[in-house]
Design a protein around this motif. Structure first.
Motif, PDB file in Angstrom:
ATOM      1  N   ALA A   1      52.686 -57.476  76.878  1.00 16.45           N
ATOM      2  CA  ALA A   1      51.767 -56.664  77.682  1.00 16.45           C
ATOM      3  C   ALA A   1      50.461 -57.436  77.824  1.00 16.45           C
ATOM      4  CB  ALA A   1      51.523 -55.308  77.033  1.00 16.45           C
ATOM      5  N   THR A   2      49.598 -57.017  78.730  1.00 14.01           N
ATOM      6  CA  THR A   2      48.345 -57.765  78.901  1.00 14.01           C
ATOM      7  C   THR A   2      47.424 -57.618  77.697  1.00 14.01           C
ATOM      8  OG1 THR A   2      47.206 -55.922  79.993  1.00 14.01           O
ATOM      9  CG2 THR A   2      48.442 -57.468  81.407  1.00 14.01           C
ATOM     10  N   PHE A   3      47.382 -56.441  77.085  1.00  9.75           N
ATOM     11  CA  PHE A   3      46.472 -56.136  75.979  1.00  9.75           C
ATOM     12  C   PHE A   3      45.029 -56.449  76.354  1.00  9.75           C
ATOM     13  CE2 PHE A   3      50.449 -56.312  73.589  1.00  9.75           C
ATOM     14  CZ  PHE A   3      50.322 -55.159  72.805  1.00  9.75           C
ATOM     15  N   LEU A   4      44.673 -56.256  77.632  1.00  3.75           N
ATOM     16  CA  LEU A   4      43.311 -56.508  78.078  1.00  3.75           C
ATOM     17  C   LEU A   4      42.328 -55.500  77.502  1.00  3.75           C
ATOM     18  CD1 LEU A   4      44.042 -57.361  81.841  1.00  3.75           C
ATOM     19  CD2 LEU A   4      43.621 -58.955  79.956  1.00  3.75           C
ATOM     20  N   ASP A   5      42.761 -54.248  77.374  1.00  3.29           N
ATOM     21  CA  ASP A   5      41.915 -53.204  76.796  1.00  3.29           C
ATOM     22  C   ASP A   5      41.913 -53.383  75.279  1.00  3.29           C
ATOM     23  OD1 ASP A   5      40.720 -50.913  75.834  1.00  3.29           O
ATOM     24  OD2 ASP A   5      41.732 -49.571  77.243  1.00  3.29           O
ATOM     25  N   PRO A   6      40.748 -53.641  74.664  1.00 11.43           N
ATOM     26  CA  PRO A   6      40.710 -53.869  73.212  1.00 11.43           C
ATOM     27  C   PRO A   6      41.169 -52.664  72.401  1.00 11.43           C
ATOM     28  CG  PRO A   6      38.488 -53.656  74.110  1.00 11.43           C
ATOM     29  CD  PRO A   6      39.412 -53.763  75.279  1.00 11.43           C
ATOM     30  N   THR A   7      41.194 -51.492  73.017  1.00  7.14           N
ATOM     31  CA  THR A   7      41.651 -50.291  72.299  1.00  7.14           C
ATOM     32  C   THR A   7      43.043 -50.486  71.738  1.00  7.14           C
ATOM     33  OG1 THR A   7      40.338 -48.871  73.752  1.00  7.14           O
ATOM     34  CG2 THR A   7      42.144 -47.822  72.529  1.00  7.14           C
ATOM     35  N   TRP A   8      43.912 -51.121  72.513  1.00  6.47           N
ATOM     36  CA  TRP A   8      45.309 -51.255  72.097  1.00  6.47           C
ATOM     37  C   TRP A   8      45.504 -52.430  71.139  1.00  6.47           C
ATOM     38  CZ3 TRP A   8      47.627 -47.013  72.562  1.00  6.47           C
ATOM     39  CH2 TRP A   8      47.262 -46.133  73.580  1.00  6.47           C
ATOM     40  N   ARG A   9      44.634 -53.406  71.206  1.00  4.04           N
ATOM     41  CA  ARG A   9      44.672 -54.457  70.190  1.00  4.04           C
ATOM     42  C   ARG A   9      44.226 -53.896  68.844  1.00  4.04           C
ATOM     43  NH1 ARG A   9      41.803 -57.263  74.317  1.00  4.04           N
ATOM     44  NH2 ARG A   9      40.149 -58.048  72.941  1.00  4.04           N
ATOM     45  N   GLU A  10      43.247 -53.025  68.887  1.00  4.52           N
ATOM     46  CA  GLU A  10      42.775 -52.384  67.656  1.00  4.52           C
ATOM     47  C   GLU A  10      43.849 -51.460  67.078  1.00  4.52           C
ATOM     48  OE1 GLU A  10      39.313 -50.426  69.049  1.00  4.52           O
ATOM     49  OE2 GLU A  10      38.071 -52.241  69.073  1.00  4.52           O
TER      50      GLU A  10
ATOM     51  N   LEU B   1      50.203 -59.787  61.611  1.00  4.91           N
ATOM     52  CA  LEU B   1      49.885 -59.565  63.021  1.00  4.91           C
ATOM     53  C   LEU B   1      49.399 -60.870  63.629  1.00  4.91           C
ATOM     54  CD1 LEU B   1      49.201 -57.628  65.468  1.00  4.91           C
ATOM     55  CD2 LEU B   1      46.921 -57.429  64.447  1.00  4.91           C
ATOM     56  N   LEU B   2      49.828 -61.145  64.852  1.00  4.30           N
ATOM     57  CA  LEU B   2      49.328 -62.304  65.581  1.00  4.30           C
ATOM     58  C   LEU B   2      49.227 -61.962  67.056  1.00  4.30           C
ATOM     59  CD1 LEU B   2      48.491 -65.302  65.694  1.00  4.30           C
ATOM     60  CD2 LEU B   2      50.912 -65.876  66.025  1.00  4.30           C
ATOM     61  N   LEU B   3      48.024 -62.160  67.607  1.00  8.42           N
ATOM     62  CA  LEU B   3      47.819 -62.023  69.046  1.00  8.42           C
ATOM     63  C   LEU B   3      47.950 -63.401  69.677  1.00  8.42           C
ATOM     64  CD1 LEU B   3      46.921 -60.600  71.671  1.00  8.42           C
ATOM     65  CD2 LEU B   3      44.546 -60.999  70.950  1.00  8.42           C
ATOM     66  N   ILE B   4      48.866 -63.527  70.617  1.00  8.77           N
ATOM     67  CA  ILE B   4      49.081 -64.780  71.331  1.00  8.77           C
ATOM     68  C   ILE B   4      48.561 -64.591  72.750  1.00  8.77           C
ATOM     69  CG2 ILE B   4      50.794 -66.421  72.171  1.00  8.77           C
ATOM     70  CD1 ILE B   4      52.599 -65.408  69.827  1.00  8.77           C
ATOM     71  N   GLU B   5      47.464 -65.247  73.053  1.00 12.01           N
ATOM     72  CA  GLU B   5      46.875 -65.110  74.390  1.00 12.01           C
ATOM     73  C   GLU B   5      47.357 -66.249  75.279  1.00 12.01           C
ATOM     74  OE1 GLU B   5      42.640 -64.941  76.826  1.00 12.01           O
ATOM     75  OE2 GLU B   5      42.656 -65.476  74.693  1.00 12.01           O
TER      76      GLU B   5
ATOM     77  N   LEU C   1      40.574 -63.105  76.287  1.00 13.52           N
ATOM     78  CA  LEU C   1      40.533 -61.889  75.491  1.00 13.52           C
ATOM     79  C   LEU C   1      39.491 -62.058  74.392  1.00 13.52           C
ATOM     80  CD1 LEU C   1      44.342 -61.066  75.071  1.00 13.52           C
ATOM     81  CD2 LEU C   1      42.752 -60.222  76.792  1.00 13.52           C
ATOM     82  N   ALA C   2      38.523 -61.184  74.363  1.00 11.39           N
ATOM     83  CA  ALA C   2      37.471 -61.284  73.357  1.00 11.39           C
ATOM     84  C   ALA C   2      38.074 -61.094  71.961  1.00 11.39           C
ATOM     85  CB  ALA C   2      36.400 -60.221  73.611  1.00 11.39           C
ATOM     86  N   PRO C   3      37.759 -61.960  71.008  1.00 13.33           N
ATOM     87  CA  PRO C   3      38.310 -61.832  69.659  1.00 13.33           C
ATOM     88  C   PRO C   3      37.912 -60.506  69.015  1.00 13.33           C
ATOM     89  CG  PRO C   3      37.291 -63.983  69.982  1.00 13.33           C
ATOM     90  CD  PRO C   3      36.902 -63.143  71.158  1.00 13.33           C
ATOM     91  N   LEU C   4      38.825 -59.979  68.201  1.00  9.34           N
ATOM     92  CA  LEU C   4      38.557 -58.762  67.440  1.00  9.34           C
ATOM     93  C   LEU C   4      38.614 -59.086  65.959  1.00  9.34           C
ATOM     94  CD1 LEU C   4      40.659 -56.010  69.280  1.00  9.34           C
ATOM     95  CD2 LEU C   4      38.212 -56.410  69.439  1.00  9.34           C
ATOM     96  N   GLU C   5      37.785 -58.417  65.181  1.00  9.53           N
ATOM     97  CA  GLU C   5      37.760 -58.647  63.742  1.00  9.53           C
ATOM     98  C   GLU C   5      39.118 -58.326  63.127  1.00  9.53           C
ATOM     99  OE1 GLU C   5      35.119 -57.343  59.804  1.00  9.53           O
ATOM    100  OE2 GLU C   5      34.731 -56.440  61.771  1.00  9.53           O
TER     101      GLU C   5
END
Length: 538
Positions: free
Chosen positions: A437-446, A459-463, A504-508
């Motif tokens: 998915a795009t995961f552009l909205d940080p809400t869903w990455r969180e 967990l790993l986010l692959i952009e 995608l802006a990094p999230l803590e």
């Protein structure tokens, strides 16, 4: 060498042209279809089949002279009659009459063909599996048929030497060497290295087992190419199964441990999405053959079998122009097989949730599919889930402005929640999950981060990133592919980029791997697999 290859191509082109004529056959023909592999050309003439071997030499297969092709036509008849009845009829010459080639008449013999009765396509086991129409009672019958075959197949001197650890390792090393040219384009370097290194380790650790197998009579003259497309189901009794197209051209690839033969069939069931049937069949054969070591060896040799199919597809790619639709299909097949081989070898050290995100058109789906296949992880795609929730066919295309229709916020929220729910099911069962998915909205990455923490998984986010010009070209090309479930077009990409930027802006506490996808997917996959911690499955 170049002149020989050109002459061979000209020879086969002439055969195809001349035998495409209905008058080239000694019986009435209403329609002729042609199928081609890396080693042969098959003419389907109504109810009969004529198979001609190409003048090629791949090392493991040498049809370079007419005498050799004639010899192996006769071998094909002899060997295939072991597992079929009334299918293989004769070897017939291709003769030149009046300047044209045909399959009857008096004239110089310029080629030879194996003449066969044609089996119904809709009774082949691969068709039955793919169409979902297989009667699963066929598998006990298949286990009976194969167990009886292996018990009676030739063994001893002339066969046993092909079952040694050294002989089996030679075949695997041959695959490694012959697929080296495709590393970095089709095969990720780490995939190639894993097959080589882990196979060598397996042989070293199980040297005594291979000696025990020889002593126990587990080395037989088998089939060599035992997969679903070579099994015709004409009934549910063992004798009603026609098993065709064995390896006639190389005893090294036909003879060996019975596990090598069975692994091809088990791997093919996995490839077609039926690992349940694969496990069941291997269990039944282990019981019938009283072979407790069979499951372990089938698992190991499934790597080899998937790699063989990858190699064959790679060879086929060399014969197809890249601009043809067939090239894309064969390339995808080659990638699927090498990814399946990898899944038999390794898995993440700990269950892992992979988020494959980025702007539309940056190659997320290609990478997500390859990653999930290579790790044996579950895969869920937002494009597919979104249409399932909306009650629309997955392959339907009704582009709408960004944020409207099936992309309006409430349906998007339901889509992402369903993705996370599906991942939770896999992760709870100890299996890694890949979300596309795009995961552009940080809400869903969180939300993904919180779920991973709750479950105690990695967990790993692959952009995925690509230059805008590349994205525009990809989206234009994708718009013509009805099989692609995505609705995103250039306007959607531009709006996404305007709202969220290029990255995608990094999230803590969300580890992130950013990759350039403007290169072969094998190279991108290599970056991912070398980044994560893997453990062996052997």
């Amino acid at each position: 060498m170049v002149d020989q290859e050109a002459a061979a191509r000209e020879h086969m082109a002439r055969i195809i042209a001349d035998l495409s004529r209905t008058e080239a056959y000694p019986h009435p023909v209403t329609e002729i279809a042609i199928e081609e592999t890396h080693a042969s050309i098959v003419f389907l003439a109504d109810d009969l089949v004529y198979k001609i071997k190409k003048p090629v030499n791949f090392g493991f297969l040498d049809f370079s002279t007419l005498e050799r092709r004639r010899h192996f036509c006769h071998e094909e008849i002899r060997l295939n009659r072991r597992l079929s009845q009334g299918v293989y009829l004769d070897v017939v010459p291709v003769v030149e009459v009046g300047g044209r080639l045909q399959l009857f008449g008096d004239g110089p013999e310029v080629e030879y063909a194996v003449k066969m009765n044609r089996l119904p396509d809709n009774q082949m086991l691969n068709y039955l599996i793919t169409s979902g129409t297989v009667d699963e009672r066929v598998f006990p019958a298949l286990a009976d048929r194969l167990a009886a075959f292996y018990r009676e197949a030739a063994t001893g001197p002339g066969v046993d030497e092909w079952g040694t650890a050294e002989a089996a390792h030679f075949s695997i090393r041959e695959n490694v060497e012959q697929t080296q040219p495709y590393v970095g384009t089709i095969i990720a370097p780490v995939q190639h290295r894993l097959i080589d290194e882990m196979s060598a380790r397996f042989f070293a650790e199980h040297e005594e087992l291979f000696r025990e197998r020889i002593a126990a009579g587990r080395i037989r003259e088998g089939h060599g190419d035992l997969h679903l497309a070579h099994i015709c189901v004409q009934g549910l009794r063992p004798e009603e199964l026609q098993i065709i197209d064995c390896v006639e051209f190389n005893p090294r690839l036909r003879c060996g441990d019975i596990a090598v033969d069975i692994a091809f069939l088990a791997m093919d069931l996995d490839y077609h999405g039926r690992p349940d049937l694969s496990r069941s069949l291997v269990t039944m054969l282990a019981e019938r053959l009283e072979d407790d070591d069979l499951p372990l060896l089938v698992h190991f040799f499934s790597v080899y079998r998937a790699h063989v199919r990858n190699k064959v597809a790679c060879f086929r790619l060399d014969e197809i122009a890249p601009e043809l639709p067939e090239y894309v299909a064969v390339k995808s097949e080659a990638e699927r097989y090498i990814d399946l081989a990898t899944s038999y070898l390794v898995e993440p050290e700990r269950p892992t949730l992979f988020l494959v995100g980025g702007l539309s058109g940056t190659g997320k789906s290609v990478i997500a599919y390859r990653l999930a296949r290579a790790l044996g992880a579950s895969l869920s795609s937002s494009d597919v889930v979104r249409k399932e929730i909306a009650g629309r066919p997955v392959q339907s295309h009704e582009p709408v402005p960004y944020g409207t229709g099936i992309y309006e916020p409430s349906l998007t929220a339901r889509t992402y929640q369903e993705l996370l729910d599906r991942a939770r099911t896999s992760l709870t069962a100890g299996r890694s999950a890949v979300l596309d998915a795009t995961f552009l909205d940080p809400t869903w990455r969180e939300a993904a981060r919180d779920m991973a923490a709750e479950l105690g998984v990695d967990l790993l986010l692959i952009e995925c990133q690509a230059p805008p010009a590349v994205v525009e070209e990809r989206l234009a090309r994708r718009s013509g592919l009805m099989a692609d479930p995505s609705e995103a077009d250039w306007a959607v990409y531009q709006e996404q980029r305007r709202r969220y930027g290029d990255v995608l802006a990094p999230l803590e506490n969300v580890p992130q791997l950013t990759l350039d996808t403007n290169r072969p997917s094998a190279q991108v996959l290599d970056d991912i697999l070398t980044h994560i911690s893997l453990r062996p499955r052997l």
